[in-house]
Design a protein around this motif. Structure first.
Motif, PDB file in Angstrom:
ATOM      1  N   UNK A  78      -8.791   2.370  20.320  1.00 38.15           N
ATOM      2  CA  UNK A  78      -7.907   3.124  19.656  1.00 38.15           C
ATOM      3  C   UNK A  78      -6.856   1.928  18.910  1.00 38.15           C
ATOM      4  N   UNK A  79      -6.915   0.910  19.468  1.00 40.28           N
ATOM      5  CA  UNK A  79      -6.163  -0.045  18.551  1.00 40.28           C
ATOM      6  C   UNK A  79      -6.806  -0.136  17.076  1.00 40.28           C
ATOM      7  N   UNK A  80      -7.837  -0.119  17.048  1.00 39.19           N
ATOM      8  CA  UNK A  80      -8.482  -0.269  15.413  1.00 39.19           C
ATOM      9  C   UNK A  80      -8.054   0.830  14.554  1.00 39.19           C
ATOM     10  N   UNK A  81      -8.165   1.827  15.262  1.00 37.07           N
ATOM     11  CA  UNK A  81      -7.786   3.178  14.483  1.00 37.07           C
ATOM     12  C   UNK A  81      -6.278   2.912  13.964  1.00 37.07           C
ATOM     13  N   UNK A  82      -5.259   2.632  14.823  1.00 36.37           N
ATOM     14  CA  UNK A  82      -3.758   2.233  14.222  1.00 36.37           C
ATOM     15  C   UNK A  82      -3.883   1.129  13.313  1.00 36.37           C
ATOM     16  N   UNK A  83      -4.542   0.116  13.200  1.00 37.03           N
ATOM     17  CA  UNK A  83      -4.531  -0.957  12.338  1.00 37.03           C
ATOM     18  C   UNK A  83      -4.840  -0.451  11.095  1.00 37.03           C
ATOM     19  N   UNK A  84      -6.056   0.577  11.024  1.00 35.53           N
ATOM     20  CA  UNK A  84      -6.982   0.623   9.961  1.00 35.53           C
ATOM     21  C   UNK A  84      -5.388   1.893   9.074  1.00 35.53           C
ATOM     22  N   UNK A  85      -5.011   2.753   9.797  1.00 29.39           N
ATOM     23  CA  UNK A  85      -3.977   3.663   9.368  1.00 29.39           C
ATOM     24  C   UNK A  85      -2.893   2.894   8.971  1.00 29.39           C
ATOM     25  N   UNK A  86      -2.406   1.830   9.862  1.00 26.25           N
ATOM     26  CA  UNK A  86      -1.130   1.040   9.179  1.00 26.25           C
ATOM     27  C   UNK A  86      -1.425   0.307   7.940  1.00 26.25           C
ATOM     28  N   UNK A  87      -2.756  -0.176   8.023  1.00 24.30           N
ATOM     29  CA  UNK A  87      -2.899  -1.025   6.545  1.00 24.30           C
ATOM     30  C   UNK A  87      -3.138  -0.025   5.508  1.00 24.30           C
ATOM     31  N   UNK A  88      -3.806   1.166   5.372  1.00 23.86           N
ATOM     32  CA  UNK A  88      -3.732   2.121   4.474  1.00 23.86           C
ATOM     33  C   UNK A  88      -2.400   2.619   3.826  1.00 23.86           C
ATOM     34  N   UNK A  89      -1.495   2.872   5.048  1.00 21.72           N
ATOM     35  CA  UNK A  89       0.003   3.123   4.888  1.00 21.72           C
ATOM     36  C   UNK A  89       0.778   2.089   4.085  1.00 21.72           C
ATOM     37  N   UNK A  90       0.500   0.888   4.229  1.00 18.06           N
ATOM     38  CA  UNK A  90       0.973  -0.293   3.567  1.00 18.06           C
ATOM     39  C   UNK A  90       0.494  -0.314   2.005  1.00 18.06           C
ATOM     40  N   UNK A  91      -0.553  -0.177   1.996  1.00 12.04           N
ATOM     41  CA  UNK A  91      -1.257  -0.043   0.578  1.00 12.04           C
ATOM     42  C   UNK A  91      -0.792   1.008  -0.340  1.00 12.04           C
ATOM     43  N   UNK A  92      -0.560   2.434   0.297  1.00 11.78           N
ATOM     44  CA  UNK A  92       0.010   3.378  -0.297  1.00 11.78           C
ATOM     45  C   UNK A  92       1.511   3.044  -0.738  1.00 11.78           C
ATOM     46  N   UNK A  93       2.043   2.435   0.220  1.00 12.57           N
ATOM     47  CA  UNK A  93       3.613   2.252   0.171  1.00 12.57           C
ATOM     48  C   UNK A  93       3.740   1.180  -1.071  1.00 12.57           C
ATOM     49  N   UNK A  94       2.780   0.048  -1.149  1.00 11.22           N
ATOM     50  CA  UNK A  94       2.950  -0.719  -2.387  1.00 11.22           C
ATOM     51  C   UNK A  94       2.778  -0.144  -3.599  1.00 11.22           C
ATOM     52  N   UNK A  95       1.872   0.836  -3.686  1.00 12.59           N
ATOM     53  CA  UNK A  95       1.544   1.756  -4.890  1.00 12.59           C
ATOM     54  C   UNK A  95       2.603   2.641  -5.203  1.00 12.59           C
ATOM     55  N   UNK A  96       3.350   3.122  -4.213  1.00 12.87           N
ATOM     56  CA  UNK A  96       4.528   4.014  -4.254  1.00 12.87           C
ATOM     57  C   UNK A  96       5.643   3.088  -4.985  1.00 12.87           C
ATOM     58  N   UNK A  97       6.091   1.942  -4.489  1.00 13.22           N
ATOM     59  CA  UNK A  97       6.933   1.050  -4.936  1.00 13.22           C
ATOM     60  C   UNK A  97       6.732   0.506  -6.202  1.00 13.22           C
ATOM     61  N   UNK A  98       5.483   0.434  -6.690  1.00  8.83           N
ATOM     62  CA  UNK A  98       5.201   0.141  -7.897  1.00  8.83           C
ATOM     63  C   UNK A  98       5.249   1.130  -8.945  1.00  8.83           C
ATOM     64  N   UNK A  99       5.120   2.500  -8.470  1.00  8.92           N
ATOM     65  CA  UNK A  99       5.583   3.578  -9.415  1.00  8.92           C
ATOM     66  C   UNK A  99       7.172   3.734  -9.469  1.00  8.92           C
ATOM     67  N   UNK A 100       7.861   3.423  -8.396  1.00 10.11           N
ATOM     68  CA  UNK A 100       9.361   3.533  -8.435  1.00 10.11           C
ATOM     69  C   UNK A 100       9.794   2.604  -9.561  1.00 10.11           C
TER      70      UNK A 100
END
Length: 64
Positions: A1-23
């Motif tokens: 279960x630890x790997x799943x949380x790490x992958x989801x968190x990494x994907x969320x951070x990438x989308x957060x960076x894209x969102x901040x760039x759009x803002x």
């Protein structure tokens, strides 16, 4: 279960960076062109909304 949380968190951070760039683009208004065509502010707004939604969903799923 630890790997799943790490992958989801990494994907969320990438989308957060894209969102901040759009803002940032919406606030500053610098031009972007792809293939010689100008990308409008409306497209950037849609990227902001979709990126924010995906970021929230991924962070919520990683928290479970």
């Amino acid at each position: 279960m630890g790997t799943r949380k790490l992958v989801l968190t990494a994907a969320a951070v990438i989308f957060l960076l894209v969102t901040l760039a759009a803002l940032y683009r919406l606030l500053v208004g610098f031009p972007i062109s792809i293939g010689g065509e100008e990308v409008g502010q409306v497209s950037t707004f849609f990227v902001l909304v979709c990126g924010a939604a995906l970021t929230l969903m991924l962070f919520n799923e990683a928290r479970k």
